[in-house]
Scaffold this active site. Structure first.
Site, PDB file in Angstrom:
ATOM      1  N   THR A  73       0.874  -1.192  -0.123  1.00  0.00           N
ATOM      2  CA  THR A  73       0.011   0.060   0.036  1.00  0.00           C
ATOM      3  C   THR A  73       0.753   1.188   0.078  1.00  0.00           C
ATOM      4  O   THR A  73       0.442   2.052  -0.509  1.00  0.00           O
ATOM      5  CB  THR A  73      -0.892  -0.090   1.309  1.00  0.00           C
ATOM      6  OG1 THR A  73      -1.733  -1.368   1.356  1.00  0.00           O
ATOM      7  CG2 THR A  73      -1.953   1.206   0.984  1.00  0.00           C
TER       8      THR A  73
ATOM      9  N   TYR B   6       4.988 -12.473   4.589  1.00  0.00           N
ATOM     10  CA  TYR B   6       3.916 -11.996   4.100  1.00  0.00           C
ATOM     11  C   TYR B   6       3.556 -12.934   2.771  1.00  0.00           C
ATOM     12  O   TYR B   6       3.997 -12.736   1.771  1.00  0.00           O
ATOM     13  CB  TYR B   6       4.259 -10.507   3.645  1.00  0.00           C
ATOM     14  CG  TYR B   6       3.320  -9.611   2.877  1.00  0.00           C
ATOM     15  CD1 TYR B   6       1.886  -9.991   2.768  1.00  0.00           C
ATOM     16  CD2 TYR B   6       3.461  -8.389   2.191  1.00  0.00           C
ATOM     17  CE1 TYR B   6       1.203  -9.361   2.386  1.00  0.00           C
ATOM     18  CE2 TYR B   6       2.423  -7.705   1.560  1.00  0.00           C
ATOM     19  CZ  TYR B   6       1.440  -7.970   1.422  1.00  0.00           C
ATOM     20  OH  TYR B   6       0.394  -7.485   0.848  1.00  0.00           O
TER      21      TYR B   6
ATOM     22  N   LYS C 155       1.718 -12.324   7.830  1.00  0.00           N
ATOM     23  CA  LYS C 155       0.470 -11.729   7.241  1.00  0.00           C
ATOM     24  C   LYS C 155      -0.019 -12.463   6.197  1.00  0.00           C
ATOM     25  O   LYS C 155       0.664 -12.655   5.163  1.00  0.00           O
ATOM     26  CB  LYS C 155       1.170 -10.193   6.713  1.00  0.00           C
ATOM     27  CG  LYS C 155      -0.153  -9.623   6.028  1.00  0.00           C
ATOM     28  CD  LYS C 155       0.416  -8.265   5.258  1.00  0.00           C
ATOM     29  CE  LYS C 155      -0.688  -7.610   4.705  1.00  0.00           C
ATOM     30  NZ  LYS C 155      -0.298  -6.085   3.902  1.00  0.00           N
TER      31      LYS C 155
ATOM     32  N   ILE D  55      -3.260  -6.290   9.327  1.00  0.00           N
ATOM     33  CA  ILE D  55      -2.568  -5.255   8.826  1.00  0.00           C
ATOM     34  C   ILE D  55      -3.518  -4.691   7.599  1.00  0.00           C
ATOM     35  O   ILE D  55      -3.733  -5.259   6.528  1.00  0.00           O
ATOM     36  CB  ILE D  55      -1.399  -5.892   8.286  1.00  0.00           C
ATOM     37  CG1 ILE D  55      -0.233  -6.146   9.198  1.00  0.00           C
ATOM     38  CG2 ILE D  55      -0.203  -4.888   7.279  1.00  0.00           C
ATOM     39  CD1 ILE D  55       1.055  -7.106   8.798  1.00  0.00           C
TER      40      ILE D  55
END
Length: 292
Positions: A45, A133, A161, A203
């Site tokens: 992001t 992740y 994540k 997250i």
């Protein structure tokens, strides 16, 4: 323990695509005031893919300096080159980050053994807490639960994540790893259910524009108050969906601009939100109370 609502922070640019440090400081202060539990800088992001290495490190340092130790700062340091990921992780550590977030290697599509060796090498090279992740929808590289289980035993790797949005997958990961290994959601729409299964936080993209609500949602879910957490999630669901009306972070940057928090700036190959998407996103923001 790093837990709760962790915002996947955007990186503000001006109209010419230059880093906007004043807006970055304003965003950090906004999250400190609104109850965000940790900040993830220069992740997906945060447009890490279009920052050069110097900019990447600068953003981490600026966020750390603005936070001043009040909440943890997690730095995105993943790369599809193990050597580059080590260098970014070392830079994040020297820049004061509390932990690092490392995406699975994209494009070159390693095997499960390759992923294991990649993450183990980084963990052995840099003594900083590291969060795996997994986001196969972006990387075309899916870390399977058995690989996560192996990596959960490696010192310095503290969590994952899990951004597949697959709750059965999340349940299997939680059951496979030890109780001290932290499983976070990376999918706002399913985050409540993952936390009710034993996950330790989210997250979040949505937290960029609704930080207080996301903080309250995570707190309720983690204390086992399913009714309260689901009620907040139901209210936020239009926003969860609208923030992916185009590729992330295009919609969330438009939303933050609409809120007066950042200028209109994004880097190619991403482009500003298409006009046809403005009203649906604006309507979702009004429904959830983040825009009058």
């Amino acid at each position: 323990m790093i837990a709760g609502s962790m915002v996947a922070l955007v990186t503000p640019f001006d109209a010419q695509g230059r880093l906007d440090w004043d807006s970055l400081a304003k965003l950090v202060d906004f999250h400190l005031q609104e109850g965000t539990n940790a900040i993830v800088a220069v992740g997906t992001t945060g447009e890490s893919a279009t920052l050069d290495v110097e900019e990447h490190i600068q953003v981490i340092r600026r966020v750390v300096d603005q936070v001043k130790g009040r909440i943890p700062v997690i730095a995105g340091t993943g790369a599809n080159s193990t050597r580059e990921a080590v260098a970014l992780t070392e830079a994040a550590k020297s820049g004061g980050a509390d932990a690092c977030l490392l995406v699975t290697p994209y494009y070159n599509k390693p095997t499960q053994e390759g992923m294991y060796q990649h993450f183990r090498h980084i963990a052995e090279a840099v003594a900083i807490p590291q969060i795996l992740y997994n986001v196969p929808g972006r990387t075309s590289c899916d870390m399977l639960p058995e690989t996560v289980e192996r990596l959960s035993k490696v010192p310095n790797i503290i969590g994952i994540k899990e951004a597949t949005g697959d709750l059965q997958r999340a349940k299997e990961v939680i059951e496979r790893v030890g109780k001290d290994f932290l499983v976070y959601s990376g999918d706002d729409a399913t985050a409540v259910e993952l936390m009710l299964l034993g996950g330790k936080g989210n997250i979040s993209v949505t937290a960029n524009v609704a930080p207080r609500a996301m903080s309250d949602l995570c707190a309720a879910a983690m204390r086992g108050d399913a009714a309260a957490a689901r009620a907040i999630n139901d209210r936020l669901m239009p926003l969860h969906k609208a923030l992916f009306i185009e590729s992330n972070p295009i919609p969330v940057k438009w939303a933050l601009h609409e809120m007066g928090l950042i200028p209109e700036g994004i880097r190619l190959p991403l482009t500003w939100l298409s006009p046809r998407c403005h009203e649906p996103l604006r309507q979702a923001m009004r429904q959830t109370g983040v825009l009058a």
